[in-house]
Design an enzyme around this catalytic site. Structure first.
Site, mmCIF file in Angstrom:
data_model
loop_
_atom_site.group_PDB
_atom_site.id
_atom_site.type_symbol
_atom_site.label_atom_id
_atom_site.label_comp_id
_atom_site.label_asym_id
_atom_site.label_seq_id
_atom_site.Cartn_x
_atom_site.Cartn_y
_atom_site.Cartn_z
ATOM 1 N N GLY A 39 0.914 -1.369 -0.255
ATOM 2 C CA GLY A 39 -0.340 -0.607 0.204
ATOM 3 C C GLY A 39 0.524 1.617 -0.160
ATOM 4 N NE ARG A 67 1.065 -14.132 8.911
ATOM 5 C CZ ARG A 67 0.852 -15.144 9.393
ATOM 6 N NH1 ARG A 67 1.826 -15.962 10.132
ATOM 7 N NH2 ARG A 67 -0.088 -15.153 11.033
ATOM 8 N NE ARG A 218 5.887 25.149 35.181
ATOM 9 C CZ ARG A 218 5.312 25.985 36.246
ATOM 10 N NH1 ARG A 218 5.513 26.333 36.661
ATOM 11 N NH2 ARG A 218 4.165 24.789 36.789
ATOM 12 C CE LYS A 277 -4.282 23.692 48.029
ATOM 13 N NZ LYS A 277 -4.659 24.245 49.061
ATOM 14 C CG HIS A 278 -0.744 19.032 49.259
ATOM 15 N ND1 HIS A 278 0.792 19.416 48.347
ATOM 16 C CD2 HIS A 278 -0.729 20.061 49.675
ATOM 17 C CE1 HIS A 278 0.875 20.857 48.888
ATOM 18 N NE2 HIS A 278 -0.182 21.103 49.523
ATOM 19 N N GLY A 307 -6.467 27.168 46.208
ATOM 20 C CA GLY A 307 -5.372 26.853 45.372
ATOM 21 C C GLY A 307 -5.486 25.106 45.694
ATOM 22 C CD GLU A 330 -2.094 26.313 41.348
ATOM 23 O OE1 GLU A 330 -2.027 26.323 40.418
ATOM 24 O OE2 GLU A 330 -1.164 26.430 42.215
ATOM 25 C CG ASN A 420 -4.948 4.574 59.839
ATOM 26 O OD1 ASN A 420 -5.295 3.627 58.990
ATOM 27 N ND2 ASN A 420 -4.188 4.871 61.127
ATOM 28 N NE ARG A 522 -6.362 -3.517 54.190
ATOM 29 C CZ ARG A 522 -5.836 -4.147 54.547
ATOM 30 N NH1 ARG A 522 -6.048 -4.340 55.606
ATOM 31 N NH2 ARG A 522 -4.743 -4.026 53.325
ATOM 32 C CG HIS A 526 -0.650 2.514 52.445
ATOM 33 N ND1 HIS A 526 -1.374 1.109 52.666
ATOM 34 C CD2 HIS A 526 -0.523 3.058 53.628
ATOM 35 C CE1 HIS A 526 -1.486 1.202 53.254
ATOM 36 N NE2 HIS A 526 -1.131 2.232 54.640
#
Length: 526
Positions: A39, A67, A218, A277-278, A307, A330, A420, A522, A526
């Protein structure tokens, strides 16, 4: 001795024809002989270019449904022969092997075929063999051969050839070879991952992670850290598919927090807002519309929301944008945005507005990766979801209908809060969040304290935790955490259960008149 190598003969064989004709015309005008297959050859001939079929070049026909066509000594010898090596040149002359100076190949669209949900046999047929073999050969011989695997590099090669009388520099050939090996590596990774999924092998003996650079950043989490954003080729809606409509360049932390916010907003069927946030939510709410959801999410912790990142699971409208614009934010991320909403943010030059084109499916499978010294931790994504039918009532008093709805909302949010985690919810909105503490009772107390601070700021007589429900991402190891929640005014509790002291915790709940349900699942994060 100059490191510039002239390009006199090129082999082009591409699945993606973008930019092909323009580049091929440039090569032809530069006096380069063009070889091609199938092609690609047809597309160039249709454009009026003179092309030699690889089968004519090798003297061997294409066979086995295509192939076997480039797997031939005259192709690989032309790519691998070392220029200036007397033994190589003698062997090439003896066997009629001509030098190939430029290889332009992009591979069969295996990844795209899999993404479309094609059947097994179709996916197998889209595994390229000749292409990777040629790419690896040309890349190995980069001292003499230029290899191009990305459409974006056509212009780079053209510019170098124009600047160097039809040749390329060793520096460019090295960079292109490195890019080429990364491409074949990513291609093989995609194939191996597909095979593992087909075989149901979640954790195969060897695993390869590949990515494509989307954005150089950056810096990383801190200015002394370098960073970049890579995509993994999946089309899952989110930060990787987002279009930035306005605002400053996104940072590493922006991207991390925005991803967390959008994944949380996607958990809900009703209009929902998540403020992050964070990487932790400081306010989450569902509502009948985005504006009301935003205002209630903001009320949970308006100080931390300053922010922050705002994510939603509906098209951003003007009235919601007007409310968001009242506070420094932000990033705002949404599946789509009305033109009027975009206009509202136009005055906020630093605010980044992202639209993704859709919402991610929180139940979709996936894998998470975390580096550790000497290796990686892989795990399946936490896509567990608890429904009302999954709950086990363990107290004398069952939850009311309102409490049950809030309990389920709170537990969905729990999955996205660092452990937690303790989440207070009232009428579909968070009213207190405790995250990332070493002690669960401390998370309960912090969440209640922040709720009291928010109430004081809003001029309320009492904190919104009174009459709320509370969720815990893991079991209460002692009754103290539950008692702290009761002291804050919670009336119902959702937790996984499974502690050696479950009976003690249940008894404490009964004594306080609380309703409590166990999920059996649960959500540590983490």
């Amino acid at each position: 001795m100059s490191d510039i190598r002239p390009v006199r003969r090129a082999l082009l064989s591409v699945s993606d024809k973008t930019g092909l004709i323009e580049f091929a015309r440039f090569l032809a005008k530069s006096g380069v002989e063009l070889l091609s297959t199938g092609g690609t050859a047809k597309a160039m001939r249709d454009a009026g270019l003179a092309v030699i079929d690889v089968s004519d070049f090798t003297g061997f026909p294409e066979m086995l449904d295509g192939r076997v066509k480039t797997l031939h000594p005259k192709v690989h010898g032309g790519l691998l022969g070392i220029r200036g090596n007397a033994a190589h040149e003698k062997a090439m002359q003896a066997h009629g092997i001509k030098e190939i100076d430029l290889l332009v190949v992009n591979l069969y669209p295996f990844e795209e075929t899999v993404a479309k949900g094609a059947d097994y046999d179709t996916c197998v047929e889209n595994i390229d063999i000749g292409g990777p073999a040629m790419i690896r050969a040309a890349s190995k011989n980069h001292d003499s051969v230029t290899v191009v695997v990305d459409v974006e590099d056509y212009a780079v090669v053209s510019a170098e050839m124009e600047a160097n009388q039809g040749g390329t520099t060793l520096g460019l050939r090295k960079r292109l070879a490195a890019t080429a090996y990364a491409r074949t590596g990513a291609y093989d990774a995609a194939i191996s991952q597909w095979f593992a999924r087909e075989l149901g092998d979640t954790f195969p003996r060897r695993v390869v992670v590949a990515g494509e650079l989307k954005q150089s950043l950056r810096y990383g989490e801190n200015p002394h850290q370098a960073a970049a954003f890579y995509t993994d080729g999946r089309k899952r809606a989110g930060v990787a598919t987002a279009r930035q409509l306005q605002g400053k360049e996104l940072s590493y932390n922006n991207l991390n927090d925005t991803d967390a916010a959008f994944e949380l907003a996607a958990e809900f069927e009703q209009p929902a807002i998540a403020i992050i946030k964070h990487a932790n939510p400081c306010g989450v709410s569902v509502g009948t519309d985005l504006k009301s959801a935003y205002l209630r999410a903001l009320a949970c912790d308006p100080v931390s929301a300053f922010g922050g990142i705002v994510a939603m699971n509906r098209r951003l409208d003007k009235v919601t944008a007007e409310e968001i614009a009242k506070l420094f934010t932000e990033v705002v991320i949404a599946p789509e945005a009305d033109d009027d909403a975009v206009a509202v943010f136009a005055a906020k030059k630093n605010l980044r507005l992202l639209v993704t084109g859709g919402m991610p499916d929180p139940a979709s499978p996936g894998m998470t990766l975390r580096p550790v010294a000497g290796g990686y931790l892989f795990q399946t994504k936490d896509n567990g979801r608890v429904m009302a039918a999954d709950l086990k009532v363990v107290t004398k008093r069952p939850p009311t209908e309102r409490e049950l709805a809030d309990l389920l909302t709170a537990f969905r949010i729990c999955k996205h809060v660092k452990s937690n985690a303790i989440i207070y919810v009232k009428d579909g909105a968070t009213v207190g969040i405790g995250a990332g503490q070493m002690s669960r009772v401390d998370s309960s107390r912090i969440a209640a304290w922040k709720a009291q601070e928010a109430a004081t700021a809003a001029g309320l007589a009492e904190p919104q935790t009174i009459g709320s429900v509370v969720a815990s991402d893991a079991f209460f190891p002692f009754a103290d955490g539950l008692l702290a929640a009761a002291a804050a005014g919670a009336t119902a509790v959702i937790q996984p259960g499974g502690s050696m002291r479950d009976a003690e915790v249940i008894a404490a709940a009964d004594e306080k008149g609380l309703a409590m349900v166990f999920t059996g699942m649960r959500h540590f994060r983490h």
